[in-house]
Motif scaffolding. Structure first.
Motif, PDB file in Angstrom:
ATOM      1  N   GLY A   1       0.841  -1.198   0.000  1.00 58.32           N
ATOM      2  CA  GLY A   1       0.000   0.000   0.000  1.00 58.32           C
ATOM      3  C   GLY A   1       0.867   1.234   0.000  1.00 58.32           C
TER       4      GLY A   1
ATOM      5  N   ASP B   1      -1.697   0.780  -4.658  1.00 60.06           N
ATOM      6  CA  ASP B   1      -2.821   0.005  -4.139  1.00 60.06           C
ATOM      7  C   ASP B   1      -3.602  -0.692  -5.247  1.00 60.06           C
ATOM      8  N   LYS B   2      -3.734  -0.052  -6.396  1.00 64.66           N
ATOM      9  CA  LYS B   2      -4.360  -0.720  -7.530  1.00 64.66           C
ATOM     10  C   LYS B   2      -3.308  -1.353  -8.441  1.00 64.66           C
TER      11      LYS B   2
ATOM     12  N   SER C   1      -7.496  -5.782   1.328  1.00 65.11           N
ATOM     13  CA  SER C   1      -8.201  -4.589   0.891  1.00 65.11           C
ATOM     14  C   SER C   1      -8.574  -3.769   2.124  1.00 65.11           C
ATOM     15  N   THR C   2      -9.747  -3.194   2.171  1.00 65.59           N
ATOM     16  CA  THR C   2     -10.159  -2.400   3.320  1.00 65.59           C
ATOM     17  C   THR C   2     -11.674  -2.339   3.387  1.00 65.59           C
TER      18      THR C   2
ATOM     19  N   ALA D   1     -14.260  -0.446   0.756  1.00 63.66           N
ATOM     20  CA  ALA D   1     -14.108  -0.732  -0.670  1.00 63.66           C
ATOM     21  C   ALA D   1     -15.408  -1.327  -1.194  1.00 63.66           C
TER      22      ALA D   1
ATOM     23  N   LYS E   1      -8.698   0.692  -4.198  1.00 64.39           N
ATOM     24  CA  LYS E   1      -8.943  -0.625  -3.601  1.00 64.39           C
ATOM     25  C   LYS E   1     -10.121  -1.317  -4.283  1.00 64.39           C
TER      26      LYS E   1
ATOM     27  N   ARG F   1     -11.052  -7.677   3.788  1.00 65.39           N
ATOM     28  CA  ARG F   1     -11.251  -6.258   4.099  1.00 65.39           C
ATOM     29  C   ARG F   1     -11.252  -6.053   5.614  1.00 65.39           C
TER      30      ARG F   1
END
Length: 231
Positions: free
Chosen positions: A75, A89-90, A112-113, A116, A135, A153
């Motif tokens: 990240g 991140d992508k 991820s988080t 998202a 994300k 996530r």
């Protein structure tokens, strides 16, 4: 199991590497800076200097050739720009997933988080908006691939000690927090849990032991998690 962790110097990645090596897995941790190698060695993992933000696809595929699983834990980090949310991140996840396909590494776990898959809250600043969008795009890219992927996530990350007790399931879960050490423990378990392939899972602190939380994921919940909405 032979595992490669991208973003190997991150807090969760360091904790994960230590858990995996303690149980006998062979771990390579990708790092951007050679001076980070000492911290990697302390976990029992092997440091591989490879910057996903600038690496060529062939180099990444070669680095993971022959491994059983990859974990995307990279990240851009706090204070980074809008541009780096997309390039790290992508872009880093897309590059690693493409390399995994090329190298024949089917197991892919993406950190991820929570948040998202949905628009950011009204009034969010541009960096947070870019982070959530990056994300979300990384998740969408991974779901479209022929890999044994799992998307995790976690909620708001804490540096407090592990509790060993979590709530884990398909979205949506209520917003909450989770120690990074518990995230690492769940990741370590997921890697050895084939029933989580094709699932999008959210994670917060709770009342269920990590091992039980993973074992309790039945086929229906996994299918629901894999079909999480992205709008």
């Amino acid at each position: 199991m032979r595992v490669v962790i991208a973003g190997g110097h991150g807090k969760i990645a360091l904790l994960l590497a230590e858990l995996l090596t303690e149980r006998g897995d062979k771990v390579d941790s990708m790092i951007r800076k050679p001076e980070q190698a000492t911290d990697i060695a302390a976990t029992g993992a092997r440091a591989v200097v490879l910057d996903l933000e600038h690496a060529a696809l062939g180099d990444v595929a070669a680095a993971i050739q022959g491994y059983d699983a990859v974990v995307f834990a990279a990240g851009a980090g706090p204070g980074s720009s809008v541009e780096r949310k997309y390039t790290v991140d992508k872009g880093g996840s897309v590059l690693l997933a493409t390399a995994a396909e090329q190298a024949g590494v089917r197991r892919f776990v993406q950190i991820s988080t929570m948040g998202a898959g949905a628009p950011p809250a009204a009034g969010s600043d541009e960096v947070w908006t870019a982070y959530i969008d990056a994300k979300t795009q990384a998740e969408d890219d991974l779901r479209a691939r022929d890999l044994d992927w799992t998307i995790l996530r976690p909620g708001r990350l804490l540096d407090t000690p592990a509790t060993g007790l979590v709530t884990l399931g398909p979205p949506p879960l209520p917003r909450g927090a989770i120690p990074r050490a518990d995230v690492a423990a769940v990741l370590a378990g997921i890697l050895h849990a084939p029933q989580t392939a094709g699932a999008t899972l959210e994670l917060i602190s709770g009342a269920i032991p990590v091992t039980s939380a993973i074992e309790n994921l039945d086929n229906q919940s996994v299918a629901q998690g894999g079909a999480a909405p992205t709008d």
